[in-house]
Design an enzyme around this catalytic site. Structure first.
Site, PDB file in Angstrom:
ATOM      1  N   HIS A 227     -12.659   1.899  -7.269  1.00  0.00           N
ATOM      2  CA  HIS A 227     -12.550   2.401  -5.909  1.00  0.00           C
ATOM      3  C   HIS A 227     -13.757   3.252  -5.562  1.00  0.00           C
ATOM      4  CE1 HIS A 227     -10.615   2.770  -2.222  1.00  0.00           C
ATOM      5  NE2 HIS A 227      -9.670   3.648  -2.465  1.00  0.00           N
TER       6      HIS A 227
ATOM      7  N   ASP B 119       1.128  -0.820  -5.009  1.00  0.00           N
ATOM      8  CA  ASP B 119       0.263   0.330  -5.248  1.00  0.00           C
ATOM      9  C   ASP B 119       1.164   1.375  -5.908  1.00  0.00           C
ATOM     10  OD1 ASP B 119      -1.203   2.614  -5.100  1.00  0.00           O
ATOM     11  OD2 ASP B 119      -1.420   2.625  -2.918  1.00  0.00           O
TER      12      ASP B 119
ATOM     13  N   SER C 295       0.817  -1.219   0.000  1.00  0.00           N
ATOM     14  CA  SER C 295       0.000   0.000   0.000  1.00  0.00           C
ATOM     15  C   SER C 295       0.849   1.267   0.000  1.00  0.00           C
ATOM     16  CB  SER C 295      -0.884  -0.029   1.253  1.00  0.00           C
ATOM     17  OG  SER C 295      -1.242   1.273   1.643  1.00  0.00           O
ATOM     18  N   GLY C 296       0.477   2.191  -0.870  1.00  0.00           N
ATOM     19  CA  GLY C 296       1.175   3.480  -0.883  1.00  0.00           C
ATOM     20  C   GLY C 296       0.950   4.243   0.410  1.00  0.00           C
ATOM     21  N   LEU C 297      -0.283   4.171   0.915  1.00  0.00           N
ATOM     22  CA  LEU C 297      -0.592   4.847   2.177  1.00  0.00           C
ATOM     23  C   LEU C 297       0.269   4.271   3.308  1.00  0.00           C
ATOM     24  CD1 LEU C 297      -2.327   6.616   4.074  1.00  0.00           C
ATOM     25  CD2 LEU C 297      -3.929   4.692   4.227  1.00  0.00           C
TER      26      LEU C 297
ATOM     27  N   ASP D 178       0.581   4.066  -7.455  1.00  0.00           N
ATOM     28  CA  ASP D 178       0.033   5.420  -7.592  1.00  0.00           C
ATOM     29  C   ASP D 178      -0.201   5.728  -9.077  1.00  0.00           C
ATOM     30  OD1 ASP D 178       0.068   5.615  -4.879  1.00  0.00           O
ATOM     31  OD2 ASP D 178       1.914   6.786  -4.764  1.00  0.00           O
TER      32      ASP D 178
ATOM     33  N   GLU E 274      -3.222   4.217 -10.893  1.00  0.00           N
ATOM     34  CA  GLU E 274      -4.497   4.913 -10.751  1.00  0.00           C
ATOM     35  C   GLU E 274      -4.554   6.123 -11.680  1.00  0.00           C
ATOM     36  OE1 GLU E 274      -3.636   5.469  -6.462  1.00  0.00           O
ATOM     37  OE2 GLU E 274      -4.374   7.510  -6.742  1.00  0.00           O
TER      38      GLU E 274
ATOM     39  N   ASP F 163       0.980  10.478   2.042  1.00  0.00           N
ATOM     40  CA  ASP F 163       0.674   9.649   0.869  1.00  0.00           C
ATOM     41  C   ASP F 163       0.486  10.549  -0.352  1.00  0.00           C
ATOM     42  OD1 ASP F 163       0.005   7.515  -0.735  1.00  0.00           O
ATOM     43  OD2 ASP F 163      -2.035   7.303   0.054  1.00  0.00           O
TER      44      ASP F 163
ATOM     45  N   ASN G 290      -4.127  10.913  -1.371  1.00  0.00           N
ATOM     46  CA  ASN G 290      -4.906   9.738  -0.992  1.00  0.00           C
ATOM     47  C   ASN G 290      -6.376   9.960  -1.342  1.00  0.00           C
ATOM     48  OD1 ASN G 290      -6.638   8.125   1.149  1.00  0.00           O
ATOM     49  ND2 ASN G 290      -4.669   7.080   0.888  1.00  0.00           N
ATOM     50  N   SER G 291      -7.018   8.895  -1.778  1.00  0.00           N
ATOM     51  CA  SER G 291      -8.396   9.005  -2.271  1.00  0.00           C
ATOM     52  C   SER G 291      -9.376   9.446  -1.186  1.00  0.00           C
ATOM     53  CB  SER G 291      -8.840   7.650  -2.823  1.00  0.00           C
ATOM     54  OG  SER G 291      -7.975   7.252  -3.848  1.00  0.00           O
TER      55      SER G 291
ATOM     56  N   ARG H 156      -6.631   1.308 -12.017  1.00  0.00           N
ATOM     57  CA  ARG H 156      -7.531   1.731 -10.931  1.00  0.00           C
ATOM     58  C   ARG H 156      -8.354   2.925 -11.385  1.00  0.00           C
ATOM     59  NH1 ARG H 156      -5.286   3.031  -4.883  1.00  0.00           N
ATOM     60  NH2 ARG H 156      -6.646   4.799  -4.380  1.00  0.00           N
TER      61      ARG H 156
ATOM     62  N   LYS I 245      -0.083  12.478  -6.662  1.00  0.00           N
ATOM     63  CA  LYS I 245      -1.450  12.154  -6.274  1.00  0.00           C
ATOM     64  C   LYS I 245      -1.666  12.457  -4.791  1.00  0.00           C
ATOM     65  CE  LYS I 245      -1.756   9.154  -3.869  1.00  0.00           C
ATOM     66  NZ  LYS I 245      -1.889   7.825  -3.221  1.00  0.00           N
TER      67      LYS I 245
HETATM   68  C1  SPV Z   1      -3.448   2.510  -0.470  1.00  0.00           C
HETATM   69  O1  SPV Z   1      -3.555   1.598   0.330  1.00  0.00           O
HETATM   70  O2  SPV Z   1      -2.479   3.265  -0.506  1.00  0.00           O
HETATM   71  C2  SPV Z   1      -4.515   2.760  -1.435  1.00  0.00           C
HETATM   72  C3  SPV Z   1      -5.856   2.394  -1.090  1.00  0.00           C
HETATM   73  O3  SPV Z   1      -4.237   3.315  -2.449  1.00  0.00           O
HETATM   74  S1  SPV Z   1      -6.592   3.780  -0.488  1.00  0.00           S
HETATM   75  O4  SPV Z   1      -5.857   4.258   0.631  1.00  0.00           O
HETATM   76  O5  SPV Z   1      -7.925   3.352  -0.144  1.00  0.00           O
HETATM   77  O6  SPV Z   1      -6.640   4.780  -1.538  1.00  0.00           O
HETATM   78 MG    MG Z   2      -2.499   4.250  -2.459  1.00  0.00          MG
END
Ligand code: SPV
Ligand code: MG
Length: 538
Positions: free
Chosen positions: A189, A84, A45-47, A86, A113, A57, A121-122, A158, A119
């Site tokens: 997502h 991930d 996971s990027g986060l 990004d 994505e 993130d 975080n979503s 994504r 980017k």
């Molecule tokens: C991550 O885990 O970094 C994701 C998923 O991209 S989210 O945080 O839901 O965007």
């Molecule tokens: Mg991410």
């Protein structure tokens, strides 16, 4: 060792008719933990990776820093990893380089994505986030697919249309384009607390290609619903990060407040669990296989149960071994000499005024029958405590000696050896009684390098029989320890007061060769006030 095709393993999860699950990890340790839990794949996971690095993130960690982290993850776990990725950290060209670097690190898949670098975080103001131009993003997917060497490497596209506030139509339009550009699956997502958007998407999308979801906000939806709707893969996107954050916060606070590990000890993993996760045992096995066999440093047994009554008042409150000589007790000198030779597992048998023998770092064996037993009794007590896989050097607690005497014993590789002092006349001159030794060869220059054996130890030997004096130094090899143990037990059955030479007698009687190593002087036993003066301690 066979190399697993992690990319193939991941692809078959994507394409399997079952609903599959992968779990987030953010470093080598969490990757291992996710694998041990039973998961078949990992979401890098990027986060989570940015969070564990302590940054946002928002592509604050460079893509090569992310690569470094996932390299550790790939090494620590045999599971396929989907990064991930990004937005791909740039344009089509950066995506190509990314895919090549990921394949070099045995990463199975990357998720890209359709947003703009850098980017966000979503879940942070998602609906204010601009989406990528569809054609530009399709170019990235094509470029990535063209760059991969392993056909099984997957690129998951994504779709962030719902996140950015667009509807189902935009989501489907984008998914269709990315699918046509070659993506192996679509990640749809949503930031809703219900699965409405992703289920509507899946129902409209059908089976065109596998659909991946991230139920972070709609976590309360039973997985059965995803299964019924034909979702291919669920990503648990951040649970190990969040779990560890909560555990670290609670632990650090409790520790700070209580100023004691007691407050947290039972709720944190034991250190041996960390070693296990790190694979410490495998390294130990490998060391046995590949490292030259290290010569085991011997252990030592110091027999110091007696008072030393011949020293009168001086030993009224202290055993002889604790009498000061120079800057420390006699025992301190003995320990320092052993330590200088790398010998640090030292068992001291104490009896008389045992509480007075309290130097740190030693292993104490108490002979509480010291007044009514002898040296063999003390030795037997010590032999019950020492390591079975370590040779042993035995000596008395009232001798000062130069380290070379012990060094000779340490380095000889025979079942049993003793040091024999050729300078025995000196003890005759000092009218001490001594354990005289008769050997297979008298000391001479030609005896150098010859194997000399002990034949007899007896204070009554005549001058023409004596080859030297035994000072109490004995080395017992690992293979001889069991026999020596058995002999001491046997001797004790007939004589609880037996002295050490009885052991050598018995070994010789049994035909067990006892190697004699000639030394000359360089030791002093403390038997009298005069000896103490001599030693500089009075
Ligand atoms: C991550 O885990 O970094 C994701 C998923 O991209 S989210 O945080 O839901 O965007
Ligand atoms: Mg991410």
């Amino acid at each position: 060792m066979n190399r697993i095709d992690k990319a193939a393993a991941f692809r078959s999860m994507l394409e399997s008719p079952r609903l599959e699950f992968i779990c987030e990890a953010h470093n080598g340790l969490s990757a291992k933990i996710v694998e041990e839990a039973g998961f078949k794949g990992i979401w890098a996971s990027g986060l989570a990776i940015s969070a564990q690095l302590g940054v946002r993130d928002n592509n604050e960690a460079s893509w090569t820093q992310v690569l470094d982290v996932i390299e550790f993850m790939a090494d620590a776990s045999s599971l396929p990893i989907m990064l991930d990725g990004d937005t791909g950290y740039g344009n089509f060209n950066n995506v190509q380089r990314l895919v090549r670097k990921l394949e070099q690190r045995d990463i199975a898949a990357v998720c890209l994505e359709d947003k703009i670098f850098p980017k966000a975080n979503s879940f942070i103001d998602g609906n204010r986030q601009p989406l990528a131009d569809i054609d530009e993003f399709c170019g990235k997917i094509k470029a990535g697919k063209d760059a991969q060497f392993n056909d099984n490497f997957s690129i998951v596209a994504r779709v962030e249309a719902f996140i950015a506030g667009w509807g189902l139509g935009e989501a489907l339009r984008r998914a269709e384009a990315y699918h046509a550009a070659g993506s192996d699956a679509i990640l749809i997502h949503s930031a809703l607390r219900t699965p409405d958007e992703i289920l509507a998407f899946k129902d409209a999308w059908g089976e065109r290609c596998p659909v991946v979801i991230v139920p972070t906000t709609y976590y309360a939806t039973p997985s059965e619903v995803f299964r019924e709707h034909g979702i291919a893969l669920v990503i648990w996107a951040n649970p190990t990060l969040r779990a560890s954050v909560r555990a670290m916060q609670q632990t650090a606070r409790a520790l700070f407040t209580s100023e004691s590990l007691v407050a947290v000890e039972d709720s944190i993993a034991p250190v041996r669990e960390i070693f296990r996760l790190q694979g410490a045992a495998a390294l130990q096995e490998a060391e046995d296989r590949y490292l030259p066999k290290a010569r085991h440093a011997p252990g030592a047994v110091v027999l110091a149960a007696a008072r030393g009554a011949e020293l009168g008042e001086l030993t009224a409150k202290l055993p002889k071994t604790m009498l000061r000589i120079g800057n420390q007790p006699l025992l301190g000198h003995i320990v320092a000499t052993f330590n200088a030779l790398g010998i640090n597992r030292i068992h001291v048998v104490r009896g008389y005024c045992k509480k007075a023998i309290n130097l740190p770092g030693l292993h104490y064996v108490d002979n509480d029958r010291y007044a009514d037993s002898g040296e063999i009794y003390s030795l037997a007590l010590a032999l019950a405590c020492v390591d079975a896989d370590t040779p042993l050097i035995v000596c008395y607690g009232d001798v000062l000696f130069k380290k070379y005497i012990v060094e000779l014993l340490r380095d000889v590789d025979v079942p049993v050896a003793v040091a024999v002092d050729t300078n025995w006349q000196e003890s005759v001159n000092r009218h001490r009684k001594a354990d005289y030794a008769r050997c297979s060869l008298p000391y001479s220059r030609s005896a150098y390098n010859r194997e000399v054996h002990l034949l007899e130890i007896d204070p009554q030997l005549t001058a023409d029989e004596i080859h030297g004096e035994w000072m109490g130094f004995m080395k017992i090899s690992v293979s001889s320890l069991p026999e020596v143990r058995a002999i001491t037990e046997q001797i004790l059955q007939r004589d609880r007061h037996a002295k050490l030479p009885a052991l050598l007698h018995e070994l010789i009687l049994r035909g067990q060769p006892v190697r004699a190593l000639y030394t000359t002087g360089n030791w002093l036993d403390i038997d009298s006030v005069e000896d103490l003066v001599y030693a500089g301690g009075f």
